[in-house]
Write a protein that holds these residues in place. Structure first.
Motif, PDB file in Angstrom:
ATOM      1  N   TYR A  20       9.937   5.394  -9.871  1.00 30.84           N
ATOM      2  CA  TYR A  20       8.746   6.230  -9.883  1.00 30.84           C
ATOM      3  C   TYR A  20       9.116   7.638 -10.333  1.00 30.84           C
ATOM      4  CZ  TYR A  20       5.527   3.115  -7.343  1.00 30.84           C
ATOM      5  OH  TYR A  20       4.691   2.092  -6.977  1.00 30.84           O
ATOM      6  N   ASP A  62      -0.874   7.913 -10.047  1.00 29.68           N
ATOM      7  CA  ASP A  62      -1.728   6.907  -9.415  1.00 29.68           C
ATOM      8  C   ASP A  62      -1.976   7.153  -7.935  1.00 29.68           C
ATOM      9  OD1 ASP A  62      -0.538   3.981 -11.292  1.00 29.68           O
ATOM     10  OD2 ASP A  62      -1.759   5.695 -11.841  1.00 29.68           O
ATOM     11  N   TYR A  63      -1.022   7.750  -7.249  1.00 30.45           N
ATOM     12  CA  TYR A  63      -1.117   7.873  -5.798  1.00 30.45           C
ATOM     13  C   TYR A  63      -0.993   9.348  -5.395  1.00 30.45           C
ATOM     14  CZ  TYR A  63       0.003   2.939  -6.302  1.00 30.45           C
ATOM     15  OH  TYR A  63      -0.002   1.623  -6.684  1.00 30.45           O
ATOM     16  N   TRP A  64      -1.815   9.724  -4.407  1.00 29.26           N
ATOM     17  CA  TRP A  64      -1.881  11.118  -3.968  1.00 29.26           C
ATOM     18  C   TRP A  64      -1.884  11.216  -2.448  1.00 29.26           C
ATOM     19  CZ3 TRP A  64      -2.118  15.282  -7.374  1.00 29.26           C
ATOM     20  CH2 TRP A  64      -2.279  14.946  -8.724  1.00 29.26           C
ATOM     21  N   THR A 116       2.444  13.503  -5.248  1.00 28.23           N
ATOM     22  CA  THR A 116       1.871  12.428  -6.028  1.00 28.23           C
ATOM     23  C   THR A 116       2.955  11.521  -6.599  1.00 28.23           C
ATOM     24  OG1 THR A 116       0.332  11.983  -7.843  1.00 28.23           O
ATOM     25  CG2 THR A 116       1.811  13.846  -8.128  1.00 28.23           C
ATOM     26  N   GLN A 159       0.844  -1.194   0.000  1.00 25.73           N
ATOM     27  CA  GLN A 159       0.000   0.000   0.000  1.00 25.73           C
ATOM     28  C   GLN A 159       0.882   1.247   0.000  1.00 25.73           C
ATOM     29  OE1 GLN A 159      -3.268  -0.085  -0.097  1.00 25.73           O
ATOM     30  NE2 GLN A 159      -3.831   2.054   0.263  1.00 25.73           N
ATOM     31  N   VAL A 160       0.804   1.992  -1.076  1.00 23.73           N
ATOM     32  CA  VAL A 160       1.592   3.219  -1.188  1.00 23.73           C
ATOM     33  C   VAL A 160       0.911   4.333  -0.392  1.00 23.73           C
ATOM     34  CG1 VAL A 160       2.406   5.003  -2.765  1.00 23.73           C
ATOM     35  CG2 VAL A 160       2.500   2.596  -3.440  1.00 23.73           C
ATOM     36  N   GLN A 161       1.693   5.017   0.422  1.00 19.39           N
ATOM     37  CA  GLN A 161       1.157   6.136   1.205  1.00 19.39           C
ATOM     38  C   GLN A 161       2.050   7.359   1.034  1.00 19.39           C
ATOM     39  OE1 GLN A 161       0.635   4.614   5.263  1.00 19.39           O
ATOM     40  NE2 GLN A 161      -1.559   4.547   4.860  1.00 19.39           N
TER      41      GLN A 161
END
Length: 129
Positions: A32, A117-119, A97, A1-3
């Motif tokens: 990334y 994809d992740y924020w 992000t 899980q990316v945080q």
């Protein structure tokens, strides 16, 4: 899980400086592209800066070029946005992000929010005149 979790926002007078931090966790981010976006009330979210984590190369929006610096600390798993010579028009919620998809495209820096994809939840920056 990316945080992703931002910190460092606040209120400052025009001409002042702030440094935003983005603590990242969940996996290795070497491949990334990390970005900063911002969104002012009533406006669309806009690209600010990006960094290719492994290479360390950077790209900036014209509006912040020469004033802002994006960087990363591998040991701390943290991305920074140093903001100098702040202007009232920099007032916005600033978001960190992460994009795991486009790193393989050399010299490509995603500048659209849908490419990430992740924020993080965002941090408010307010610059008064």
């Amino acid at each position: 899980q990316v945080q992703l979790v931002e910190s460092g926002g606040g209120s400052v007078q025009a001409g002042g400086s702030l440094r935003l931090s983005c603590a990242v966790s969940g996996r290795a981010f070497e491949h990334y592209v990390m970005g900063w976006f911002r969104q002012a009330p009533g406006k669309e979210r806009e690209f600010v800066a990006a960094i290719r984590w492994g290479a360390g190369s950077t790209y900036y929006a014209d509006s912040v070029k020469g004033r802002f610096t994006i960087s990363r600390d591998n040991a701390k798993n943290t991305v920074y946005l140093q903001m100098n010579s702040l202007k009232p028009e920099d007032t916005a919620v600033h978001y960190c992000t992460a994009d795991p998809t486009h790193y393989s495209r050399d010299y490509y820096y995603p500048k659209n929010s849908y490419e990430y994809d992740y924020w993080g939840p965002g941090t408010q920056v307010t610059v008064s005149s």
